[in-house]
Design an enzyme around this catalytic site. Structure first.
Site, mmCIF file in Angstrom:
data_model
loop_
_atom_site.group_PDB
_atom_site.id
_atom_site.type_symbol
_atom_site.label_atom_id
_atom_site.label_comp_id
_atom_site.label_asym_id
_atom_site.label_seq_id
_atom_site.Cartn_x
_atom_site.Cartn_y
_atom_site.Cartn_z
ATOM 1 N N HIS A 71 41.180 42.385 41.536
ATOM 2 C CA HIS A 71 40.225 41.893 42.539
ATOM 3 C C HIS A 71 40.935 41.519 43.845
ATOM 4 O O HIS A 71 40.288 41.436 44.886
ATOM 5 C CB HIS A 71 39.507 40.650 42.016
ATOM 6 C CG HIS A 71 38.208 40.923 41.303
ATOM 7 N ND1 HIS A 71 37.251 41.781 41.792
ATOM 8 C CD2 HIS A 71 37.685 40.406 40.163
ATOM 9 C CE1 HIS A 71 36.195 41.784 40.970
ATOM 10 N NE2 HIS A 71 36.441 40.975 39.963
ATOM 11 N N GLY B 280 34.652 34.530 31.769
ATOM 12 C CA GLY B 280 35.982 34.936 31.329
ATOM 13 C C GLY B 280 37.081 34.398 32.230
ATOM 14 O O GLY B 280 38.048 33.794 31.766
ATOM 15 N N ALA B 281 36.930 34.601 33.530
ATOM 16 C CA ALA B 281 37.970 34.215 34.473
ATOM 17 C C ALA B 281 37.432 34.392 35.880
ATOM 18 O O ALA B 281 36.338 34.920 36.066
ATOM 19 C CB ALA B 281 39.211 35.078 34.281
ATOM 20 N N MET B 282 38.252 33.948 36.860
ATOM 21 C CA MET B 282 37.797 34.022 38.246
ATOM 22 C C MET B 282 38.954 34.361 39.179
ATOM 23 O O MET B 282 40.031 33.781 39.097
ATOM 24 C CB MET B 282 37.160 32.674 38.629
ATOM 25 C CG MET B 282 36.681 32.617 40.061
ATOM 26 S SD MET B 282 35.339 33.799 40.379
ATOM 27 C CE MET B 282 35.631 34.159 42.104
ATOM 28 N N GLU B 283 38.668 35.306 40.087
ATOM 29 C CA GLU B 283 39.711 35.916 40.911
ATOM 30 C C GLU B 283 40.035 35.164 42.196
ATOM 31 O O GLU B 283 40.467 35.784 43.182
ATOM 32 C CB GLU B 283 39.256 37.336 41.270
ATOM 33 C CG GLU B 283 38.074 37.436 42.270
ATOM 34 C CD GLU B 283 36.712 37.619 41.622
ATOM 35 O OE1 GLU B 283 36.554 37.209 40.447
ATOM 36 O OE2 GLU B 283 35.805 38.150 42.274
ATOM 37 N N ASN B 284 39.895 33.832 42.247
ATOM 38 C CA ASN B 284 40.218 33.070 43.456
ATOM 39 C C ASN B 284 41.531 33.546 44.075
ATOM 40 O O ASN B 284 42.497 33.791 43.366
ATOM 41 C CB ASN B 284 40.365 31.592 43.108
ATOM 42 C CG ASN B 284 39.299 31.114 42.150
ATOM 43 O OD1 ASN B 284 38.128 31.156 42.467
ATOM 44 N ND2 ASN B 284 39.715 30.715 40.959
ATOM 45 N N HIS C 223 42.048 42.710 35.456
ATOM 46 C CA HIS C 223 40.795 42.708 36.228
ATOM 47 C C HIS C 223 40.869 41.694 37.374
ATOM 48 O O HIS C 223 40.607 42.026 38.533
ATOM 49 C CB HIS C 223 39.632 42.393 35.282
ATOM 50 C CG HIS C 223 38.294 42.340 35.944
ATOM 51 N ND1 HIS C 223 37.417 43.406 35.909
ATOM 52 C CD2 HIS C 223 37.684 41.383 36.679
ATOM 53 C CE1 HIS C 223 36.323 43.084 36.572
ATOM 54 N NE2 HIS C 223 36.465 41.860 37.057
ATOM 55 N N GLU C 224 41.228 40.469 37.043
ATOM 56 C CA GLU C 224 41.243 39.438 38.091
ATOM 57 C C GLU C 224 42.326 39.746 39.127
ATOM 58 O O GLU C 224 42.121 39.565 40.325
ATOM 59 C CB GLU C 224 41.460 38.042 37.492
ATOM 60 C CG GLU C 224 40.495 37.658 36.376
ATOM 61 C CD GLU C 224 39.026 37.857 36.699
ATOM 62 O OE1 GLU C 224 38.654 37.842 37.894
ATOM 63 O OE2 GLU C 224 38.231 38.061 35.757
ATOM 64 N N GLU D 133 32.617 44.358 41.418
ATOM 65 C CA GLU D 133 32.711 44.268 39.953
ATOM 66 C C GLU D 133 32.778 45.637 39.273
ATOM 67 O O GLU D 133 33.605 45.868 38.399
ATOM 68 C CB GLU D 133 31.556 43.420 39.397
ATOM 69 C CG GLU D 133 31.590 41.953 39.835
ATOM 70 C CD GLU D 133 32.906 41.248 39.537
ATOM 71 O OE1 GLU D 133 33.731 41.785 38.765
ATOM 72 O OE2 GLU D 133 33.125 40.143 40.094
#
Ligand code: B3K
Ligand code: ZN
Length: 878
Positions: free
Chosen positions: A307, A267-271, A303-304, A326
């Site tokens: 994080h 879905g996505a990434m919290e970099n 959500h991201e 998570e």
């Protein structure tokens, strides 16, 4: 591809790293086929590690170009290097600098892990272990470093260059090239590293944090799609504001970037400071996105963003602690969405997802504790159990401790662990200290796989005016009892019996801590119906034999909306399970229980539908075929379930026909009114379309006419797609014409075509396999784009049980072929697809033996990736 069997990694074998890397300076010179990365690391021995240990850096598919230590070239016998690792046999016992030059090919990177190109845009994905595909590194979350990244690229190819942290410098690099330098002051593990380079359109705004920091917030998307980025941008701002108000967490950099790309594994990434998204969860316009899309965007953006604290500022010591970030972050995004929308409606949605995805996982061969104890491939543990059940554990903690102590515990967790890589123990310890409670027994939730079953019996004593409830808990694997919060109340003939008292129930919650327990309510004036696990206060299966009349009393009178919905579901479920179990033929009459059910739904619609359409749409929605299969649990015959559900839908559609068309009229949009994606407008559309679905189930001719008219007149994708979905279930010319027209209309809109692929893959008919074979040849379909594969093949496995589990095995074979083909290019997606076989042993023998044969065939394929080999082995063994 490596072929040796990978070692199993075990939680109990955790050891701190022997070395630490305090800072990382990267110089990345982007080029389509030959990207060069110069990395300078400030290393030192870890006081907590083993003195004199070799330095073993991870690598994956790397070409080493140069290496020096404190400016000196190393003699060949000082190190060993391969594309999969770099070892210094005798590293200095003092701080030192290592300079490593590597080369990678982003264009050839079809795994979409590490640095790759998506539609010409350079981007990265490093969680869980992709950074080692960029440079050699101690690629583990407990090694945290401060990163400075210089990104250089051709200006025409990549005018936009983004990195983690804050931008500190830009400039020309000659030969049409330019560069940008980014510095991230917050130490982080390598899995949070990111960079982006490409031609992008950006929408931006400013947000001032409660600490007074002015933040530039931007969402960047592929050129020409900027007009679809506004909703995501607004969702970021609402997330920032909400995390301040509800959890006291402010953003901590000067810029926050979201970038959407079209090829993305999840879905996505919290970099840190640079969230990278699957564009499906960013791009939205009324013409292309459904209400569900808008809701998903809101949730995933949140959500991201969340994080940034639960995951980035406080990260995980090791991957066994994945739920620490998570599960907690899912809980946080659920709370956010509940505050943005209807809390009750959102909770029902959460539970539906949990039951549809996590319960089967927990009942099948891939079951694992929320904190697993061993893994062969960590990317296979980003599961519904870690995420969704992990969120339920946090929710139970809040229920047990109460709102205030929970918030104090969260604050303490952040304060104690800021900048650290933490464990589940650290998390629970913060709450134990904040509340003065012993959470040792509660901690078992993290360790035990399987869904607990709670059997409940009730007995009313009219003479004593008491009501006794007996609870008994059992876990599939046995073992000591869990701590289970049960929010409950008693419901009488005209609502909750507020006067009934029970000493063991505090603030409406009874905590079951023993294998069995009995509690008694006093002052109970009439025989009550218990409303148990209100709001789904624990992720359990409840077994209590209530009559339909009692369940209908809950639907009418319960103060808890979740249980009102649940009681309608339970009645529907009982009817469906009975008919499916009897292998009943499809029929117009679903029997007397269905008649009573329809009568109750009619009364419910008359009094409540217009007041809360979103809730009414949920009450009308029967349990899905997968839900029924999970409930039956053994010797499953998907065709019998399908027939049972068709019968009940038709029955309800007929019984409610006039009301349903009345509602469609009452809920019609005011002509010319602007589209709004808000919860109220979405709720009206949901009920209108739920009504259409039942009308069509009862009378396909009328249904097809209504659906065609809706398809032609629709002003938004929700209504258009709902109409197409209804038509797709009615075989004939009209369906084929509608599908063809939709396909043409959206030929240049891949995200819309995904919906079109998915609708067709779900058609429960014999020739769907041929249809899928044709669609695979469609110019917009691509095996290298994860969204396309999920839309056509993934949704076939997940949403078409009669065809996936065909008795001739052809449905299983389609999945298996795709898994085999994809394993060569993108093992993560291949492994995920293979998990659709998870419930194979629960099928009736003719089907399960076919599935077993096909799984055995997959296992025997030479050179399987670790990802697929791991899922295949566990699925087969379980
Ligand atoms: N943390 C990422 C998931 C990474 C998956 C790696 N296989 C997205 C998220 O949960 O927010
Ligand atoms: Zn997450």
């Amino acid at each position: 591809m490596r072929t040796e069997t990978p070692p199993t990694i075990r939680l109990e074998e955790y050891r701190p790293s022997d070395h630490l890397i305090d800072s990382v300076d990267l110089d990345v010179r982007l080029a389509p086929r030959e990207t060069r990365i110069t990395a300078v690391f400030a290393l030192r021995p870890n006081p907590a590690g083993e003195p004199g240990a070799p330095l073993v850096l991870d690598g994956d598919d790397l070409t080493l170009l140069a290496l020096d230590l404190d400016g000196q070239t190393l003699p060949p016998d000082a190190y060993a290097a391969s594309s999969f690792g770099l070892t210094l046999h005798r590293p200095p016992q003092r701080p030192f600098t290592l300079r490593i030059e590597t080369q990678v090919d982003p264009t050839a990177n079809t795994k979409l892990m590490g640095l790759y190109r998506s539609n010409g845009v350079y981007c990265t994905q490093c969680e869980a272990d992709g950074f080692r595909r960029i440079t050699y590194f101690l690629d583990r979350p407990d090694v945290m470093s401060v990163y400075t990244t210089r990104i250089e690229a051709d200006r025409g190819e990549a005018p936009v260059l983004l990195g983690n942290g804050n931008p500190i410098e830009t400039g020309e690099a000659g030969h049409g090239r330019h560069y940008a330098v980014w510095h991230d002051p917050h130490p982080k593990p390598a899995y949070l590293f990111a960079l982006v380079g490409g031609r992008l359109d950006t929408v931006a705004t400013r947000f001032t944090t409660m600490e007074g920091r002015a933040v530039e917030v931007a969402v960047s998307v592929e050129p020409g799609k900027g007009s679809r980025a506004g909703y995501a941008l607004d969702a970021v701002i609402r997330s920032m504001r909400w995390d301040e108000a509800v959890f006291g967490r402010a953003y901590d950099l000067d810029v926050f970037n979201v970038v959407a790309v079209s090829d993305f594994n999840m879905g996505a990434m919290e970099n840190k400071g640079l969230n990278i998204f699957n564009d499906k969860y960013v791009l939205a316009s009324p013409e292309t996105a459904t209400d569900q899309d808008y809701a998903n965007i809101e949730t995933i953006i949140a959500h991201e963003y969340f994080h940034n604290w639960s995951g980035n500022r406080v990260t995980c010591r090791d991957w066994f602690q994945l739920c620490l970030k998570e599960g907690l972050t899912v809980f946080r995004d659920q709370e956010f969405s509940s505050d943005m929308r209807s809390r009750a409606v959102h909770r029902i949605g959460e539970v539906r997802t949990l039951r549809a995805r996590q319960f089967p996982e927990d009942a099948g061969p891939l079951a694992h504790p929320v904190r697993p104890r061993a893994y062969a491939e960590i990317n296979n543990f980003y599961t519904a159990t870690v995420y969704e059940k992990g969120a339920e554990i946090v929710r139970m903690l809040r229920t047990l401790l109460g709102e205030a102590a929970f918030r104090t515990g969260m604050d303490r967790y952040y304060a104690d662990n800021d900048g650290r890589a933490a464990t589940v123990e650290d998390f629970l310890d913060a709450f134990a200290r904040a509340s003065g409670r012993d959470l040792t027994a509660f901690a078992q939730w993290y360790e035990r796989p399987g869904t607990p079953r709670i059997a409940v019996e009730g007995r009313y004593d009219a003479a004593e005016r008491t009501y006794a409830l007996n609870f008994r808990q059992s876990l599939p694997g046995g073992g000591p009892p869990l701590v289970i919060p049960c929010a409950l109340g008693l419901v009488g003939s005209s609502g909750t019996l507020a006067g009934a008292v029970c000493p063991q129930v505090r603030d409406g919650v009874f905590v079951l801590e023993t294998a069995s327990a009995a509690i008694t309510f006093a002052e109970v004036p009439e025989a009550p119906v218990p409303s148990l696990f209100r709001g789904f206060s624990a992720p359990v299966r409840t077994e209590m034999s209530l009559s339909d009349a009692e369940r209908l009393a809950l639907l009418r009178h319960d103060a808890d909306p979740f249980n009102r919905w649940q009681s309608a579901q339970s009645i529907g479920m009982r009817i469906l399970v009975e008919r499916a179990g009897a292998r009943a033929p499809e029929s117009d009459d679903a029997g007397p229980a269905a008649q009573d059910f329809a009568g109750a739904l009619a009364a419910f619609l008359d009094t409540e539908a217009l007041a809360d359409p979103a809730f009414a749409a949920l009450v009308l929605g029967l349990p899905g075929e997968g839900d029924v299969a999970n409930e039956i649990g053994a010797e499953i015959d998907p065709d019998a379930i399908h027939r049972a559900r068709q019968t009940l839908r038709r029955h309800l559609g007929r019984a409610l026909a006039s009301r349903l068309s009345g509602l469609r009229g009452d809920l019609a949009d005011v002509p010319g009114a602007p589209f709004s994606p808000d919860a109220a407008a979405a709720g009206r559309r949901a009920l209108r379309n739920a009504a259409l679905d039942l009308i069509a189930a009862a009378d396909p001719v009328v249904g097809a006419d209504l659906a065609r008219a809706q398809l032609d007149g629709a002003t938004n994708m929700t209504d258009r797609l709902a109409a197409l979905g209804v038509l797709s279930l009615i075989p004939g010319e009209a369906r084929e014409a509608a599908l063809a027209a939709f396909g043409e209309r959206y030929a240049d809109e891949p995200l819309v075509l995904d919906k079109w692929f998915a609708i067709q893959a779900a058609i429960p008919e014999e020739d769907t396999l041929e249809r899928i074979a044709r669609l695979r040849q469609h110019p917009a379909f691509s095996m290298t784009n994860p969204n396309r594969v999920r839309a056509l093949i993934g949704s076939f496995g997940l949403t078409n049980p009669t065809q996936f589990a065909r008795t001739d095995g052809a449905g299983f074979a389609l999945l298996a072929e795709t898994v085999e083909m994809l394993d060569r290019s993108n093992p993560q997606i291949a492994a995920k697809l293979l998990t659709t076989f998870g419930s194979w042993r629960m099928l009736e023998p003719a089907r399960s033996s076919k599935a077993g044969e096909i799984l055995a065939r997959i296992r025997a394929i030479p050179g399987l990736s670790r990802d697929v080999a791991d899922i295949a082995a566990r699925t087969f063994a379980g």
